[in-house]
Design a protein around this motif. Structure first.
Motif, PDB file in Angstrom:
ATOM      1  N   ASP A 235      -6.263  -1.980  -8.665  1.00 57.76           N
ATOM      2  CA  ASP A 235      -6.585  -3.283  -8.082  1.00 57.76           C
ATOM      3  C   ASP A 235      -7.824  -3.117  -7.195  1.00 57.76           C
ATOM      4  OD1 ASP A 235      -6.743  -5.708  -6.732  1.00 57.76           O
ATOM      5  OD2 ASP A 235      -4.580  -5.848  -6.387  1.00 57.76           O
ATOM      6  N   ARG A 236      -8.989  -3.112  -7.838  1.00 56.04           N
ATOM      7  CA  ARG A 236     -10.236  -2.856  -7.128  1.00 56.04           C
ATOM      8  C   ARG A 236     -10.603  -3.912  -6.093  1.00 56.04           C
ATOM      9  NH1 ARG A 236     -12.841  -0.870 -12.593  1.00 56.04           N
ATOM     10  NH2 ARG A 236     -12.126   1.279 -12.526  1.00 56.04           N
ATOM     11  N   PRO A 237     -10.423  -5.193  -6.371  1.00 56.16           N
ATOM     12  CA  PRO A 237     -10.784  -6.175  -5.333  1.00 56.16           C
ATOM     13  C   PRO A 237      -9.993  -5.987  -4.033  1.00 56.16           C
ATOM     14  CG  PRO A 237     -10.570  -7.265  -7.460  1.00 56.16           C
ATOM     15  CD  PRO A 237     -10.065  -5.857  -7.641  1.00 56.16           C
ATOM     16  N   ASN A 238      -8.681  -5.769  -4.155  1.00 56.30           N
ATOM     17  CA  ASN A 238      -7.888  -5.553  -2.946  1.00 56.30           C
ATOM     18  C   ASN A 238      -8.207  -4.217  -2.292  1.00 56.30           C
ATOM     19  OD1 ASN A 238      -6.375  -7.895  -2.406  1.00 56.30           O
ATOM     20  ND2 ASN A 238      -5.071  -7.460  -4.167  1.00 56.30           N
ATOM     21  N   ALA A 239      -8.491  -3.205  -3.076  1.00 53.44           N
ATOM     22  CA  ALA A 239      -8.883  -1.918  -2.499  1.00 53.44           C
ATOM     23  C   ALA A 239     -10.157  -2.090  -1.685  1.00 53.44           C
ATOM     24  CB  ALA A 239      -9.092  -0.872  -3.602  1.00 53.44           C
ATOM     25  N   GLY A 240     -11.127  -2.783  -2.233  1.00 55.47           N
ATOM     26  CA  GLY A 240     -12.380  -3.013  -1.511  1.00 55.47           C
ATOM     27  C   GLY A 240     -12.169  -3.766  -0.210  1.00 55.47           C
ATOM     28  N   ARG A 241     -11.331  -4.788  -0.246  1.00 57.75           N
ATOM     29  CA  ARG A 241     -11.043  -5.553   0.973  1.00 57.75           C
ATOM     30  C   ARG A 241     -10.361  -4.672   2.025  1.00 57.75           C
ATOM     31  NH1 ARG A 241     -10.782  -9.742  -2.669  1.00 57.75           N
ATOM     32  NH2 ARG A 241      -8.641  -9.435  -3.335  1.00 57.75           N
ATOM     33  N   GLN A 242      -9.431  -3.837   1.580  1.00 56.06           N
ATOM     34  CA  GLN A 242      -8.726  -2.975   2.528  1.00 56.06           C
ATOM     35  C   GLN A 242      -9.659  -1.912   3.122  1.00 56.06           C
ATOM     36  OE1 GLN A 242      -5.556  -3.300   3.767  1.00 56.06           O
ATOM     37  NE2 GLN A 242      -5.580  -5.240   2.672  1.00 56.06           N
ATOM     38  N   TYR A 243     -10.563  -1.351   2.307  1.00 56.81           N
ATOM     39  CA  TYR A 243     -11.536  -0.392   2.848  1.00 56.81           C
ATOM     40  C   TYR A 243     -12.429  -1.067   3.881  1.00 56.81           C
ATOM     41  CZ  TYR A 243     -10.401   3.454  -0.289  1.00 56.81           C
ATOM     42  OH  TYR A 243      -9.766   4.472  -0.941  1.00 56.81           O
ATOM     43  N   ALA A 244     -12.847  -2.302   3.605  1.00 59.26           N
ATOM     44  CA  ALA A 244     -13.685  -3.032   4.560  1.00 59.26           C
ATOM     45  C   ALA A 244     -12.926  -3.260   5.868  1.00 59.26           C
ATOM     46  CB  ALA A 244     -14.137  -4.359   3.959  1.00 59.26           C
ATOM     47  N   LEU A 245     -11.658  -3.625   5.771  1.00 57.68           N
ATOM     48  CA  LEU A 245     -10.854  -3.819   6.975  1.00 57.68           C
ATOM     49  C   LEU A 245     -10.659  -2.507   7.733  1.00 57.68           C
ATOM     50  CD1 LEU A 245      -8.180  -6.290   5.553  1.00 57.68           C
ATOM     51  CD2 LEU A 245      -9.908  -6.797   7.299  1.00 57.68           C
ATOM     52  N   ALA A 246     -10.497  -1.409   6.999  1.00 56.95           N
ATOM     53  CA  ALA A 246     -10.316  -0.103   7.646  1.00 56.95           C
ATOM     54  C   ALA A 246     -11.549   0.289   8.443  1.00 56.95           C
ATOM     55  CB  ALA A 246      -9.998   0.967   6.602  1.00 56.95           C
ATOM     56  N   THR A 247     -12.725   0.135   7.842  1.00 56.83           N
ATOM     57  CA  THR A 247     -13.942   0.533   8.555  1.00 56.83           C
ATOM     58  C   THR A 247     -14.206  -0.392   9.734  1.00 56.83           C
ATOM     59  OG1 THR A 247     -15.340  -0.696   7.009  1.00 56.83           O
ATOM     60  CG2 THR A 247     -15.009   1.642   6.562  1.00 56.83           C
TER      61      THR A 247
ATOM     62  N   THR B 248      -4.006   0.489  12.888  1.00 54.39           N
ATOM     63  CA  THR B 248      -4.408  -0.594  11.982  1.00 54.39           C
ATOM     64  C   THR B 248      -5.389  -0.080  10.939  1.00 54.39           C
ATOM     65  OG1 THR B 248      -4.085  -2.218  13.731  1.00 54.39           O
ATOM     66  CG2 THR B 248      -5.455  -2.892  11.875  1.00 54.39           C
ATOM     67  N   ALA B 249      -6.376   0.683  11.373  1.00 51.75           N
ATOM     68  CA  ALA B 249      -7.366   1.231  10.442  1.00 51.75           C
ATOM     69  C   ALA B 249      -6.726   2.190   9.450  1.00 51.75           C
ATOM     70  CB  ALA B 249      -8.476   1.939  11.211  1.00 51.75           C
ATOM     71  N   THR B 250      -5.805   3.002   9.940  1.00 50.75           N
ATOM     72  CA  THR B 250      -5.119   3.959   9.077  1.00 50.75           C
ATOM     73  C   THR B 250      -4.313   3.235   8.001  1.00 50.75           C
ATOM     74  OG1 THR B 250      -4.999   5.552  10.874  1.00 50.75           O
ATOM     75  CG2 THR B 250      -3.466   5.870   9.050  1.00 50.75           C
ATOM     76  N   VAL B 251      -3.606   2.196   8.398  1.00 50.73           N
ATOM     77  CA  VAL B 251      -2.799   1.437   7.428  1.00 50.73           C
ATOM     78  C   VAL B 251      -3.714   0.795   6.383  1.00 50.73           C
ATOM     79  CG1 VAL B 251      -1.302  -0.582   7.149  1.00 50.73           C
ATOM     80  CG2 VAL B 251      -0.846   1.085   8.965  1.00 50.73           C
ATOM     81  N   HIS B 252      -4.824   0.202   6.817  1.00 51.43           N
ATOM     82  CA  HIS B 252      -5.752  -0.415   5.855  1.00 51.43           C
ATOM     83  C   HIS B 252      -6.323   0.635   4.898  1.00 51.43           C
ATOM     84  CE1 HIS B 252      -5.664  -4.470   7.332  1.00 51.43           C
ATOM     85  NE2 HIS B 252      -6.053  -4.115   8.541  1.00 51.43           N
ATOM     86  N   SER B 253      -6.691   1.794   5.421  1.00 55.58           N
ATOM     87  CA  SER B 253      -7.263   2.849   4.580  1.00 55.58           C
ATOM     88  C   SER B 253      -6.247   3.351   3.551  1.00 55.58           C
ATOM     89  CB  SER B 253      -7.743   4.006   5.460  1.00 55.58           C
ATOM     90  OG  SER B 253      -8.330   5.007   4.676  1.00 55.58           O
TER      91      SER B 253
END
Length: 138
Positions: free
Chosen positions: A28-40, A12-17
């Protein structure tokens, strides 16, 4: 899940990252930020500290590009905390970057940027004192 992807931690973390990197690439910075937060948030404890720290650095850079220097500096601070004990050339490079990225804010007297720079300076001081300063890994 391919074996190479498991090196980055739970699927799951790998996919989000990786998804965050795609969003970052297309701007798409807002979605990138959300995905990085989900990854961590998807990686347990300190098992993948280097990867978590690098995701936090990239998330902080995204926040800085969006103009939220307060959140960016807080996220960079979390990255420094996560890097404690990690021996990696990529994390050292990331700390060098986090010293340079907020420089314009430091010169304008933004306190959180100055505090972050001091934490980064101490990071390097501790590495040098422990003998890790010149050692390059990963």
């Amino acid at each position: 899940m391919p074996l190479w992807a498991l090196v980055w931690g739970p699927p799951t973390a790998t996919v989000h990252s990786r998804t965050a990197k795609v969003f970052e690439t297309i701007g798409d910075r807002p979605n990138a930020g959300r995905q990085y937060a989900l990854a961590t948030a998807s990686r347990p404890g300190t098992t993948y500290a280097r990867i978590i720290a690098l995701d936090l650095v990239t998330q902080a850079q995204q926040r800085a590009r969006q103009g939220d220097i307060e959140k960016a500096c807080a996220t960079w601070g979390r990255a420094i905390d996560t890097m404690t004990g990690v021996r990696s050339a990529r994390t050292v490079d990331a700390v060098r970057t986090l010293r340079s990225d907020p420089r314009p804010h430091r010169t304008r007297g933004v306190r959180v940027a100055a505090q972050l720079d001091e934490r980064a300076r101490l990071f390097f001081t501790r590495r040098t004192a422990s003998g890790d300063g010149a050692v390059r890994f990963c």
